[in-house]
Design a protein around this motif. Structure first.
Motif, mmCIF file in Angstrom:
data_model
loop_
_atom_site.group_PDB
_atom_site.id
_atom_site.type_symbol
_atom_site.label_atom_id
_atom_site.label_comp_id
_atom_site.label_asym_id
_atom_site.label_seq_id
_atom_site.Cartn_x
_atom_site.Cartn_y
_atom_site.Cartn_z
ATOM 1 N N ALA A 138 0.854 -1.191 0.000
ATOM 2 C CA ALA A 138 0.000 0.000 0.000
ATOM 3 C C ALA A 138 0.888 1.238 0.000
ATOM 4 O O ALA A 138 1.742 1.394 0.883
ATOM 5 N N ASP A 139 0.696 2.102 -1.005
ATOM 6 C CA ASP A 139 1.524 3.313 -1.151
ATOM 7 C C ASP A 139 3.011 2.977 -1.105
ATOM 8 O O ASP A 139 3.820 3.695 -0.504
ATOM 9 N N GLY A 140 3.379 1.866 -1.736
ATOM 10 C CA GLY A 140 4.785 1.479 -1.833
ATOM 11 C C GLY A 140 5.354 0.795 -0.611
ATOM 12 O O GLY A 140 6.543 0.451 -0.592
ATOM 13 N N ILE A 141 4.543 0.566 0.426
ATOM 14 C CA ILE A 141 5.027 -0.047 1.662
ATOM 15 C C ILE A 141 4.465 -1.464 1.783
ATOM 16 O O ILE A 141 3.243 -1.650 1.713
ATOM 17 N N PRO A 142 5.311 -2.489 1.956
ATOM 18 C CA PRO A 142 4.802 -3.852 2.146
ATOM 19 C C PRO A 142 3.940 -3.931 3.401
ATOM 20 O O PRO A 142 4.355 -3.494 4.480
ATOM 21 N N ILE A 143 2.729 -4.468 3.250
ATOM 22 C CA ILE A 143 1.798 -4.551 4.366
ATOM 23 C C ILE A 143 1.539 -5.995 4.786
ATOM 24 O O ILE A 143 1.451 -6.298 5.975
ATOM 25 N N ALA A 144 1.426 -6.894 3.807
ATOM 26 C CA ALA A 144 1.027 -8.260 4.150
ATOM 27 C C ALA A 144 1.561 -9.265 3.142
ATOM 28 O O ALA A 144 1.857 -8.927 1.996
ATOM 29 N N VAL A 145 1.665 -10.511 3.589
ATOM 30 C CA VAL A 145 1.953 -11.656 2.722
ATOM 31 C C VAL A 145 0.748 -12.582 2.808
ATOM 32 O O VAL A 145 0.333 -12.977 3.900
ATOM 33 N N ASP A 146 0.171 -12.904 1.655
ATOM 34 C CA ASP A 146 -0.966 -13.830 1.580
ATOM 35 C C ASP A 146 -0.494 -15.184 1.056
ATOM 36 O O ASP A 146 0.186 -15.247 0.034
ATOM 37 N N ASP A 147 -0.876 -16.239 1.744
ATOM 38 C CA ASP A 147 -0.620 -17.608 1.303
ATOM 39 C C ASP A 147 -1.981 -18.287 1.263
ATOM 40 O O ASP A 147 -2.519 -18.682 2.301
ATOM 41 N N ALA A 148 -2.570 -18.398 0.057
ATOM 42 C CA ALA A 148 -3.969 -18.806 -0.046
ATOM 43 C C ALA A 148 -4.156 -19.986 -0.994
ATOM 44 O O ALA A 148 -3.446 -20.128 -1.993
ATOM 45 N N TRP A 149 -5.144 -20.817 -0.659
ATOM 46 C CA TRP A 149 -5.589 -21.907 -1.526
ATOM 47 C C TRP A 149 -7.001 -21.584 -2.006
ATOM 48 O O TRP A 149 -7.838 -21.122 -1.221
ATOM 49 N N TYR A 150 -7.261 -21.840 -3.302
ATOM 50 C CA TYR A 150 -8.587 -21.632 -3.884
ATOM 51 C C TYR A 150 -9.072 -22.944 -4.485
ATOM 52 O O TYR A 150 -8.298 -23.672 -5.119
ATOM 53 N N ASN A 151 -10.344 -23.228 -4.293
ATOM 54 C CA ASN A 151 -10.954 -24.484 -4.706
ATOM 55 C C ASN A 151 -11.017 -24.570 -6.238
ATOM 56 O O ASN A 151 -11.775 -23.848 -6.884
ATOM 57 N N ALA A 152 -10.200 -25.443 -6.823
ATOM 58 C CA ALA A 152 -10.118 -25.537 -8.292
ATOM 59 C C ALA A 152 -11.422 -26.028 -8.905
ATOM 60 O O ALA A 152 -11.739 -25.697 -10.059
ATOM 61 N N PRO A 206 7.023 -9.200 15.870
ATOM 62 C CA PRO A 206 5.627 -9.667 15.914
ATOM 63 C C PRO A 206 4.829 -9.218 14.691
ATOM 64 O O PRO A 206 4.947 -8.073 14.236
ATOM 65 N N VAL A 207 4.035 -10.125 14.158
ATOM 66 C CA VAL A 207 3.125 -9.818 13.055
ATOM 67 C C VAL A 207 1.753 -10.396 13.384
ATOM 68 O O VAL A 207 1.627 -11.331 14.173
ATOM 69 N N LEU A 208 0.711 -9.807 12.791
ATOM 70 C CA LEU A 208 -0.638 -10.328 12.936
ATOM 71 C C LEU A 208 -0.840 -11.454 11.934
ATOM 72 O O LEU A 208 -0.463 -11.323 10.764
ATOM 73 N N VAL A 209 -1.431 -12.553 12.382
ATOM 74 C CA VAL A 209 -1.670 -13.704 11.509
ATOM 75 C C VAL A 209 -3.174 -13.934 11.391
ATOM 76 O O VAL A 209 -3.863 -14.069 12.401
ATOM 77 N N PHE A 210 -3.655 -13.954 10.151
ATOM 78 C CA PHE A 210 -5.067 -14.182 9.869
ATOM 79 C C PHE A 210 -5.224 -15.567 9.238
ATOM 80 O O PHE A 210 -4.488 -15.911 8.305
ATOM 81 N N ASP A 211 -6.176 -16.335 9.728
ATOM 82 C CA ASP A 211 -6.529 -17.611 9.117
ATOM 83 C C ASP A 211 -7.999 -17.500 8.728
ATOM 84 O O ASP A 211 -8.866 -17.370 9.587
ATOM 85 N N ARG A 212 -8.276 -17.537 7.409
ATOM 86 C CA ARG A 212 -9.624 -17.243 6.920
ATOM 87 C C ARG A 212 -10.145 -18.361 6.028
ATOM 88 O O ARG A 212 -9.439 -18.842 5.132
ATOM 89 N N VAL A 213 -11.380 -18.769 6.283
ATOM 90 C CA VAL A 213 -12.093 -19.733 5.447
ATOM 91 C C VAL A 213 -13.290 -18.993 4.851
ATOM 92 O O VAL A 213 -14.148 -18.506 5.583
ATOM 93 N N THR A 214 -13.337 -18.912 3.500
ATOM 94 C CA THR A 214 -14.363 -18.124 2.823
ATOM 95 C C THR A 214 -15.309 -19.037 2.047
ATOM 96 O O THR A 214 -14.874 -19.971 1.377
ATOM 97 N N TYR A 215 -16.594 -18.738 2.145
ATOM 98 C CA TYR A 215 -17.640 -19.571 1.538
ATOM 99 C C TYR A 215 -18.299 -18.859 0.354
ATOM 100 O O TYR A 215 -18.538 -17.649 0.376
ATOM 101 N N SER A 216 -18.594 -19.652 -0.670
ATOM 102 C CA SER A 216 -19.477 -19.236 -1.758
ATOM 103 C C SER A 216 -20.666 -20.180 -1.695
ATOM 104 O O SER A 216 -20.536 -21.365 -2.007
ATOM 105 N N ILE A 221 -14.550 -21.827 -0.799
ATOM 106 C CA ILE A 221 -13.845 -21.475 -2.031
ATOM 107 C C ILE A 221 -12.423 -20.992 -1.761
ATOM 108 O O ILE A 221 -11.561 -21.045 -2.637
ATOM 109 N N GLU A 222 -12.150 -20.552 -0.530
ATOM 110 C CA GLU A 222 -10.816 -20.033 -0.197
ATOM 111 C C GLU A 222 -10.442 -20.456 1.218
ATOM 112 O O GLU A 222 -11.249 -20.419 2.135
ATOM 113 N N HIS A 223 -9.176 -20.837 1.370
ATOM 114 C CA HIS A 223 -8.582 -21.008 2.693
ATOM 115 C C HIS A 223 -7.254 -20.261 2.664
ATOM 116 O O HIS A 223 -6.333 -20.649 1.945
#
Length: 241
Positions: A138-152, A206-216, A221-223
């Motif tokens: 965001a605005d040239g500053i690294p904010i987050a790393v996403d490691d995601a799986w999507y349901n093929a 320390p970093v904030l860690v989010f674990d998200r399961v998303t439904y369609s 559809i996403e973990h």
């Protein structure tokens, strides 16, 4: 820079008057990383004692607007990204906050997901997914790393799209898979060497860690697992009794 305002006795305490002046200075005239005038200069400019200056600055340091650096002075703190807890893409979230989002695609592959993810995608069966890792900026500053799986099975060909853009939008527009809800947990850990390097942090910061399961609909559809910089990102939520 505007002419300094002389502070006089009145209903509002002097340190509160100076706090208002310094808030305007830090948010409207200076940029993150800029140094504030010295305590002595502030005393001269505004006609107040050093005790008053230190009290006003101390309040703004506590609020995160200013930061003191021993032996150097007081500086305008880096802005923190504040996000509400809601289901939205990173790009939508950053644009809502007035920031320019960009994404660096780190890797993408079609593979069999880890056991927990596979069970979410196809309970009791065999699952395939797209494993997508991205660096969010965001605005040239690294904010987050996403490691995601999507349901093929729900989004075949996802890996052929431009994955530097919003995947949530792609799921809706290209595959007709609206995102209905998500379950998410948030914790804090020390960053691994890889995550720290990608985010520009010292190892173990320390970093904030989010674990998200998303439904369609009724299907997952996403973990995703995401690591956010704790010094640049905070969560805002409303609590009802």
């Amino acid at each position: 820079m505007a002419q300094p305002v002389r502070i006089v006795d009145g209903v509002v305490p002097k340190h509160e008057q100076l706090r208002t002046i310094l808030t305007e200075l830090a948010t409207r005239e200076l940029s993150p990383g800029d140094m504030l005038p010295s305590e002595r200069q502030l005393c001269l400019d505004h006609g107040v004692s050093r005790i008053t200056v230190r009290e006003a600055i101390g309040q703004l340091v506590s609020e995160g607007l200013l930061v003191r650096v021993r032996g150097k002075g007081t500086f305008v703190a880096e802005r923190t990204v504040r996000s509400r807890l809601h289901l939205a893409s990173f790009q939508e979230d950053m644009r809502r906050l007035g920031l320019e989002p960009t994404t660096v695609l780190l890797s993408v592959e079609r593979a069999e997901p880890p056991a927990r993810t596979a069970e979410l995608f196809a309970p009791g069966g065999r699952a395939e997914g797209f494993h997508i890792r991205r660096l969010r900026v965001a605005d040239g500053i690294p904010i987050a790393v996403d490691d995601a799986w999507y349901n093929a099975a729900l989004a075949p060909g996802l890996d052929q799209l431009d994955l530097t853009r919003s995947i949530y939008r792609a799921l809706t527009e290209h595959f007709g898979r609206g995102l209905d809800r998500a379950e998410q947990t948030v914790g804090a850990i020390g960053a691994s060497r890889e995550i720290a390097a990608l985010l520009g942090l010292p190892a173990s910061r320390p970093v904030l860690v989010f674990d998200r399961v998303t439904y369609s609909g009724d299907s997952v559809i996403e973990h995703a697992r995401s690591w956010y910089r704790g010094d640049r990102y905070e969560l805002q939520m409303s609590l009802d009794r």
